[in-house]
Design a protein around this motif. Structure first.
Motif: not given
Length: 75
Positions: A30-43, A45-52
């Protein structure tokens, strides 16, 4: 934190830069899934910011056979 486990973790999550990756140990899946999910979310968000584009409401799609923690993460 485990510096030696970085490259395999980077490959698993398709990290764009293997030089700046640090592995992380978890006690359970469960902890691994949460960490992986946070990693996906961060990536995402960064891609969406670049796209405006908006980066506050991600959409995650998963099957009924997904790990229970993924549903908790998606809330």
């Amino acid at each position: 934190m485990y510096p030696d486990s970085g490259p395999p973790v980077a490959d698993l999550w398709k990290a764009p830069n293997h030089d700046n990756v640090i592995g992380m140990a978890t006690v359970g899946s469960s902890e691994a899934v949460m960490l992986g999910g946070l990693s996906m979310k961060k990536r995402w968000q960064e891609a969406r910011k670049v796209e405006g584009k908006g980066h506050f409401h991600p959409n995650i799609v998963f099957g009924s056979n997904a790990q229970v923690a993924l549903e908790k993460f998606a809330r």
